[in-house]
Design a protein around this motif. Sequence first.
Motif, PDB file in Angstrom:
ATOM      1  N   LYS A  76       0.861  -1.185   0.000  1.00 16.97           N
ATOM      2  CA  LYS A  76       0.000   0.000   0.000  1.00 16.97           C
ATOM      3  C   LYS A  76       0.893   1.229   0.000  1.00 16.97           C
ATOM      4  N   SER A  77       0.558   2.172  -0.851  1.00 16.73           N
ATOM      5  CA  SER A  77       1.328   3.400  -0.982  1.00 16.73           C
ATOM      6  C   SER A  77       0.833   4.458   0.004  1.00 16.73           C
ATOM      7  N   ILE A  78       1.791   5.194   0.565  1.00 16.60           N
ATOM      8  CA  ILE A  78       1.457   6.348   1.405  1.00 16.60           C
ATOM      9  C   ILE A  78       2.204   7.538   0.805  1.00 16.60           C
ATOM     10  N   SER A  79       1.484   8.586   0.475  1.00 20.90           N
ATOM     11  CA  SER A  79       2.149   9.772  -0.070  1.00 20.90           C
ATOM     12  C   SER A  79       2.991  10.422   1.034  1.00 20.90           C
ATOM     13  N   LEU A  80       4.065  11.086   0.645  1.00 15.84           N
ATOM     14  CA  LEU A  80       4.915  11.721   1.656  1.00 15.84           C
ATOM     15  C   LEU A  80       4.169  12.761   2.483  1.00 15.84           C
ATOM     16  N   PRO A  81       3.314  13.609   1.876  1.00 13.54           N
ATOM     17  CA  PRO A  81       2.571  14.548   2.729  1.00 13.54           C
ATOM     18  C   PRO A  81       1.730  13.820   3.791  1.00 13.54           C
ATOM     19  N   ASP A  82       1.074  12.719   3.411  1.00 17.71           N
ATOM     20  CA  ASP A  82       0.302  11.939   4.381  1.00 17.71           C
ATOM     21  C   ASP A  82       1.206  11.329   5.444  1.00 17.71           C
ATOM     22  N   PHE A  83       2.347  10.819   5.004  1.00 21.95           N
ATOM     23  CA  PHE A  83       3.271  10.209   5.960  1.00 21.95           C
ATOM     24  C   PHE A  83       3.727  11.255   6.976  1.00 21.95           C
ATOM     25  N   PHE A  84       4.095  12.437   6.486  1.00 21.82           N
ATOM     26  CA  PHE A  84       4.566  13.490   7.377  1.00 21.82           C
ATOM     27  C   PHE A  84       3.460  13.990   8.308  1.00 21.82           C
ATOM     28  N   LYS A  85       2.266  14.188   7.754  1.00 21.09           N
ATOM     29  CA  LYS A  85       1.180  14.816   8.504  1.00 21.09           C
ATOM     30  C   LYS A  85       0.460  13.847   9.451  1.00 21.09           C
ATOM     31  N   LYS A  86       0.237  12.607   9.004  1.00 19.16           N
ATOM     32  CA  LYS A  86      -0.568  11.666   9.780  1.00 19.16           C
ATOM     33  C   LYS A  86       0.254  10.551  10.423  1.00 19.16           C
ATOM     34  N   TRP A  87       1.108   9.924   9.619  1.00 15.32           N
ATOM     35  CA  TRP A  87       1.804   8.735  10.098  1.00 15.32           C
ATOM     36  C   TRP A  87       2.878   9.047  11.126  1.00 15.32           C
ATOM     37  N   VAL A  88       3.711  10.066  10.881  1.00 11.59           N
ATOM     38  CA  VAL A  88       4.798  10.381  11.811  1.00 11.59           C
ATOM     39  C   VAL A  88       4.246  10.694  13.204  1.00 11.59           C
ATOM     40  N   PRO A  89       3.238  11.583  13.328  1.00 13.04           N
ATOM     41  CA  PRO A  89       2.697  11.825  14.669  1.00 13.04           C
ATOM     42  C   PRO A  89       2.046  10.573  15.278  1.00 13.04           C
ATOM     43  N   GLY A  90       1.347   9.786  14.461  1.00 12.54           N
ATOM     44  CA  GLY A  90       0.688   8.581  14.959  1.00 12.54           C
ATOM     45  C   GLY A  90       1.674   7.531  15.435  1.00 12.54           C
ATOM     46  N   LEU A  91       2.725   7.312  14.658  1.00 10.95           N
ATOM     47  CA  LEU A  91       3.748   6.339  15.042  1.00 10.95           C
ATOM     48  C   LEU A  91       4.461   6.791  16.316  1.00 10.95           C
ATOM     49  N   THR A  92       4.756   8.081  16.388  1.00 12.76           N
ATOM     50  CA  THR A  92       5.429   8.628  17.569  1.00 12.76           C
ATOM     51  C   THR A  92       4.550   8.441  18.798  1.00 12.76           C
ATOM     52  N   LYS A  93       3.265   8.764  18.671  1.00 15.23           N
ATOM     53  CA  LYS A  93       2.323   8.627  19.787  1.00 15.23           C
ATOM     54  C   LYS A  93       2.221   7.173  20.246  1.00 15.23           C
ATOM     55  N   ASP A  94       2.245   6.245  19.284  1.00 18.12           N
ATOM     56  CA  ASP A  94       2.119   4.822  19.609  1.00 18.12           C
ATOM     57  C   ASP A  94       3.449   4.180  20.025  1.00 18.12           C
ATOM     58  N   GLY A  95       4.534   4.956  19.993  1.00 13.11           N
ATOM     59  CA  GLY A  95       5.835   4.431  20.387  1.00 13.11           C
ATOM     60  C   GLY A  95       6.425   3.453  19.382  1.00 13.11           C
ATOM     61  N   LEU A  96       6.021   3.586  18.108  1.00 15.55           N
ATOM     62  CA  LEU A  96       6.546   2.711  17.057  1.00 15.55           C
ATOM     63  C   LEU A  96       7.720   3.373  16.349  1.00 15.55           C
ATOM     64  N   GLU A  97       8.759   2.600  16.115  1.00 14.65           N
ATOM     65  CA  GLU A  97       9.889   3.042  15.317  1.00 14.65           C
ATOM     66  C   GLU A  97       9.578   2.705  13.852  1.00 14.65           C
ATOM     67  N   VAL A  98      10.475   3.083  12.956  1.00 15.99           N
ATOM     68  CA  VAL A  98      10.331   2.749  11.543  1.00 15.99           C
ATOM     69  C   VAL A  98      11.530   1.892  11.130  1.00 15.99           C
ATOM     70  N   GLY A  99      11.242   0.729  10.559  1.00 13.58           N
ATOM     71  CA  GLY A  99      12.283  -0.150  10.022  1.00 13.58           C
ATOM     72  C   GLY A  99      12.402   0.125   8.533  1.00 13.58           C
ATOM     73  N   VAL A 100      13.457   0.835   8.161  1.00 12.57           N
ATOM     74  CA  VAL A 100      13.585   1.327   6.793  1.00 12.57           C
ATOM     75  C   VAL A 100      14.170   0.263   5.877  1.00 12.57           C
ATOM     76  N   PHE A 101      13.370  -0.163   4.925  1.00 16.70           N
ATOM     77  CA  PHE A 101      13.764  -1.014   3.808  1.00 16.70           C
ATOM     78  C   PHE A 101      14.432  -2.321   4.248  1.00 16.70           C
ATOM     79  N   PRO A 102      13.646  -3.224   4.854  1.00 17.78           N
ATOM     80  CA  PRO A 102      14.196  -4.544   5.173  1.00 17.78           C
ATOM     81  C   PRO A 102      14.696  -5.228   3.903  1.00 17.78           C
ATOM     82  N   GLY A 103      15.842  -5.856   4.016  1.00 19.20           N
ATOM     83  CA  GLY A 103      16.425  -6.566   2.880  1.00 19.20           C
ATOM     84  C   GLY A 103      16.516  -8.047   3.179  1.00 19.20           C
ATOM     85  N   ARG A 104      17.551  -8.681   2.665  1.00 15.17           N
ATOM     86  CA  ARG A 104      17.708 -10.127   2.846  1.00 15.17           C
ATOM     87  C   ARG A 104      18.476 -10.480   4.112  1.00 15.17           C
TER      88      ARG A 104
END
Length: 127
Positions: A76-104
């Motif tokens: 599922k795609s998330i636009s950067l404006p949505d990520f900045f405006k909605k996801w970043v505050p929500g993840l921060t509030k929920d105490g979730l980190e971001v795992g950037v680009f899992p590989g092998r």
Amino acid sequence: MTNDEMNQILELNGEERYDYFLSLVGEEREIWILVNSENRFLKIESDDGALAHLPVWPSSAFAVEYAKGASDLSPKSISLPDFFKKWVPGLTKDGLEVGVFPGRGDTLWITEPEELKRDLQDEMSSF
């Protein structure tokens, strides 16, 4: 993108994949996550439950590759404006980190949502 190109990128270490992620997302202006059939996003927790993160990818193809073998996950795609405006505050509030680009490999760049936002904004300012 060919399979060889994808494999080469997936074999990069965590820091190299992070840089690749910033570059591609800076160009495309979207982040990819995986969601299940109920539209709930994939969240990965450490064995001891002390750390939870949202895995994100720079393109649909990498998210699909990661989800191989999991029948109920789709990208599922998330636009950067949505990520900045909605996801970043929500993840921060929920105490979730971001795992950037899992590989092998086992290495994964895990960062705070606000730090990823700053790095993406820095990357976009170079365009």
